[in-house]
Design an enzyme around this catalytic site. Structure first.
Site, PDB file in Angstrom:
ATOM      1  N   HIS A 146      12.738  56.705   6.288  1.00 38.13           N
ATOM      2  CA  HIS A 146      12.850  57.487   5.047  1.00 38.13           C
ATOM      3  C   HIS A 146      12.610  56.645   3.810  1.00 38.13           C
ATOM      4  O   HIS A 146      12.434  57.174   2.721  1.00 38.13           O
ATOM      5  CB  HIS A 146      14.238  58.128   4.958  1.00 38.13           C
ATOM      6  N   ASP A 157      14.773  54.584  11.250  1.00 36.36           N
ATOM      7  CA  ASP A 157      15.456  55.635  10.493  1.00 36.36           C
ATOM      8  C   ASP A 157      16.034  55.053   9.196  1.00 36.36           C
ATOM      9  O   ASP A 157      17.085  55.462   8.710  1.00 36.36           O
ATOM     10  CB  ASP A 157      16.569  56.289  11.322  1.00 36.36           C
ATOM     11  N   HIS A 216      18.261  67.046  15.841  1.00 40.09           N
ATOM     12  CA  HIS A 216      19.215  67.804  15.013  1.00 40.09           C
ATOM     13  C   HIS A 216      19.427  69.168  15.655  1.00 40.09           C
ATOM     14  O   HIS A 216      19.237  70.199  15.028  1.00 40.09           O
ATOM     15  CB  HIS A 216      18.706  67.941  13.577  1.00 40.09           C
TER      16      HIS A 216
END
Ligand code: GN1
Ligand code: MG
Length: 728
Positions: free
Chosen positions: A52, A248, A170
């Site tokens: 990210h 991540d 998720h």
């Protein structure tokens, strides 16, 4: 270009690079003309399919230059910037932003949400969660990968037609739903184990389905998201061809601890762990290279860990020209030094040198601390440092030095805040006397003691350019706690602070300088506060009327101990004056208290304040800066445990008046700290370090709320002290 004499897969080789590609690879030969690399190892440049951001920037900022530069410096040569669960326009802006970067290459994007499950949102913003929408997705440019929860309506259609690599994540999906999704084309699990239904022997969930169908699995191997044994379990179950290491990483990667924005929410990074305000882990602060090294440190062969961050992710996203050193592939590689650290990074045939602003700051800090370290006679070779986010006043670093025998020796370096401590030389004299006194006591019981190193000039501090005050102390290998739910630890902490007071009972208070005048003079603190209210220098008074009212109503009660001390009703002792539980270090093995640290405020003071300050910090149900006041109260069980430890050690020495005002000590110091935080807020946040704009206000509200709760529980608090005194 020819890289001569490099070790590739264990074989000394010469590698020819032309037009950004590897064009020839041959066994090393003395005749080859080229840059001699002296037998150093080369590995392919790392490919991160799930990141990210880093260096202060997030993918959602739609500005990639700094991210790309930082990644390049850290061995990631290509990546998929990964978007967060946000509104469609924000995601589209990212995919349409300029990809003209000078570091790591952008291979496309990974969209993580909004097509995910509410139940496993993790750090994603639930406001934007929705079912898969094929049409809108197809309008986004260059989405190479998409994470979805396959139980959502329309997901099978989406998987079949979206044109991107679908990764299941998720998700609350069960085994059957995942099998269906995989049959429809899903190829991967997103950060396996994190944010998905767990594996259960009768309910195997996504992980069971992934094993059954042998799809790819992403894993965050930073050592925090997965237990090392789980990392190895994935490695055994999926192997190097299916397991993909991802970082991540979020924007705090490469920076220190602090508060950062992530997907429209505040994320707090403490000790390198990023969490949302409700405590969910929010992405990592490790680079992919760190994750590779960690995986290797868990026992996975280094070459395999590298492969899982190079060729395997490249294969997953169908980029056979990436992640390998082979003729025809893109010339992205890392040259490693003899310690397996990255020495040089090549992207598309060129060695990169670029650095970004934040990274430059990090490098400047690194240079500074290593330079200061030398002044303190540190032994060995400086190999690294970390900023330790402890305390609201000073800046603390841990410095690592490699010794001749290969072991690492660590030191603590501190920059003392001279706005708060006006005369640090006096503090060092105090500390010198106190630590000497304590060392003589501690020697007999064989516990580590704090000591400060002297400089080449012979003092136990160093003043740089007449302004910056540095000191260096021994690193004690032990654990500290910022919050603590274990009653045993609380009892131990109480005993440690009680013992500290005992050890100083024969210390002559007159030999100490007063480091901060009127430090716990609550009446004076209130005067300063009301002056600040009157001046309202920053125009903030209007917003804190309720707090002012509360303080006014309780000013007299909060000043009672000051009065008693002035009247001689309670004795001055040599006290610690900053008894937060993180100022006690505990043994990693036995949990026994080892030593009390942070001696800056050791001065004459009241025993009830040491007791009370510890209680307000450690017996609260929340951190001292918890914004959600419904979570803040006094936990009487914790209070009792701390009292048992503290009073257990000090009961013999305490007077009746001291015992009778222990509970009041907790209440008044909590109000006092609320007052101090609020004063700092009203006078421009100059005293306490803040992590965000209203931090001092949030802290003040939390402390005053806690004090109000203590007031309600005062009778019980007093009763508990009596019971504890009776039982010792
Ligand atoms: C400061 O630096 P630290 O975090 O140990 C402050 C204490 C406060 C505390 C509140 C010298 O301590 O008095 O209780 O913050 N220290 C000084 O967290 O003001
Ligand atoms: Mg302190």
């Amino acid at each position: 270009m020819v890289l001569k004499n490099v070790k590739l897969d264990g074989v000394l080789s010469d590698i020819t690079i032309e037009n950004g590609k590897f064009t020839a690879i041959a066994p090393a030969s003395a005749e080859t003309v080229g840059e001699d690399c002296g037998g150093k190892t080369v590995i392919p440049g790392l490919v991160d399919i799930h990141t990210h951001g880093c260096a202060g920037y997030d993918t959602m900022d739609a500005h990639f230059e700094e991210i790309s530069n930082f990644l390049a410096k850290n061995g990631t040569t290509s990546f998929l910037p990964t978007t967060m669960t946000m509104d469609y326009d924000s995601i589209r802006r990212v995919t349409e932003a300029s990809r003209d970067v000078s570091g790591a290459q952008i291979l496309g994007f990974h969209m993580e949400g909004p097509y995910i499950a509410m139940k496993y949102k993790g750090a994603q913003n639930e406001k934007f969660i929705k079912d898969p929408d094929l049409e809108e997705f197809k309008n986004l440019a260059d989405m190479k990968m998409v994470t979805i929860a396959p139980e959502l309506a329309g997901s099978l259609e989406f998987i079949k037609n979206c044109g991107a690599v679908v990764s299941i994540g998720h998700t609350a999906a069960d085994y059957g739903q995942c099998i269906e999704a995989i049959d429809a084309g899903a190829m991967c699990l997103t950060h396996t184990f994190n944010a998905m239904s767990p594996i259960h022997h009768r309910n195997p969930g996504p992980i069971g389905a992934a094993v059954e169908k042998n799809i790819y699995v992403q894993a965050i191997t930073d050592g925090l998201h997965l237990h090392p044994s789980i990392v190895k379990l994935l490695y055994k179950a999926f192997g190097v061809e299916r397991m993909v290491i991802i970082s991540d990483s979020m924007r705090a990667t490469g920076l220190g601890d602090g508060t950062y924005e992530f997907g429209g929410q505040d994320i707090i990074v403490k000790d390198s762990v990023a969490r949302t305000l409700d405590g969910a882990i929010a992405g990592s602060t490790s680079t992919l290279w760190t994750c590779v090294k960690r995986a290797a440190s868990f026992g996975i062969p280094f070459e395999d860990a590298v492969r899982m961050a190079t060729r395997t992710p490249a294969d997953l996203i169908h980029m056979p020209n990436k992640g390998r050193i082979e003729v025809g592939a893109d010339a992205d590689l890392l040259l490693l030094d003899e310690h397996r650290e990255i020495e040089k990074v090549m992207i598309a045939g060129e060695f990169v040198h670029s650095e970004c602003e934040h990274h430059r700051k990090y490098l400047a800090d690194k240079e500074k601390v290593s330079e200061i370290g030398k002044i303190f006679h540190t032994k060995g070779e400086f190999v690294g440092f970390e900023t330790i986010n402890q305390g609201n006043i000073n800046t603390t670093y841990r410095l690592d030095y490699r010794q001749e025998d290969g072991t690492i020796k660590q030191y603590i370096l501190q920059k003392v805040n001279t706005y708060v401590f006006k005369n640090p030389v006096e503090i060092m004299q105090n500390i010198g006397k106190v630590t000497n006194h304590l060392r003589n006591k501690v020697r007999r019981i064989n516990k580590p003691a704090l000591h400060f190193y002297s400089t080449i000039h012979g003092e136990n501090y160093y003043i740089e350019n007449d302004s910056t005050f540095w000191r260096m102390e021994n690193y004690i290998d032990a654990v500290g706690f910022d919050t603590c739910d274990s009653l045993d630890i609380l009892r131990n902490a109480g005993a440690a602070f009680g013992e500290f007071q005992n050890q100083l009972s024969d210390f002559d208070a007159n030999t100490l300088f007063t480091t901060i005048p009127d430090f716990h003079n609550t009446a004076k603190r209130l005067e300063v506060f009301f002056d600040a209210v009157k001046a309202d220098e920053y125009g903030r008074v209007a917003t804190v009327q309720n707090e002012i009212k509360f303080i006014r109503e309780h000013a007299e009660l909060a000043s009672e101990l000051t009065k008693m001390q002035e009247n001689g009703d309670v004795p001055l002792r040599v006290t610690h004056n900053d008894t937060k539980i993180n100022n006690v270090l505990f043994s990693r093995d036995t949990g026994a208290p080892q030593t009390v640290i942070d001696l800056d405020t050791v001065m004459p003071g009241l025993a009830m304040h040491d007791f009370g300050d510890a209680v307000r910090f450690a017996a609260s149900t929340a951190r001292e800066d918890e914004p959600d006041l419904s979570k803040v109260s006094l936990d009487l069980a914790k209070y009792r445990a701390f009292a048992e430890g503290f009073i257990g050690k000090t009961a013999d020495a305490l007077t009746a008046n001291e015992i009778n005002t222990m509970a009041l000590g907790a209440i008044s110091i909590t109000i006092e700290l609320g007052v101090r935080f609020l004063t700092d807020y009203l006078t421009g946040d100059k005293y306490f370090k803040i992590e965000y704009a209203d931090h001092n206000l949030v802290r003040a509200r939390c402390q005053l709320h806690l004090a109000a709760d203590m007031l309600k529980k005062r009778a019980e608090m007093e009763k508990i002290v009596c019971e504890v005194v009776a039982s010792v």
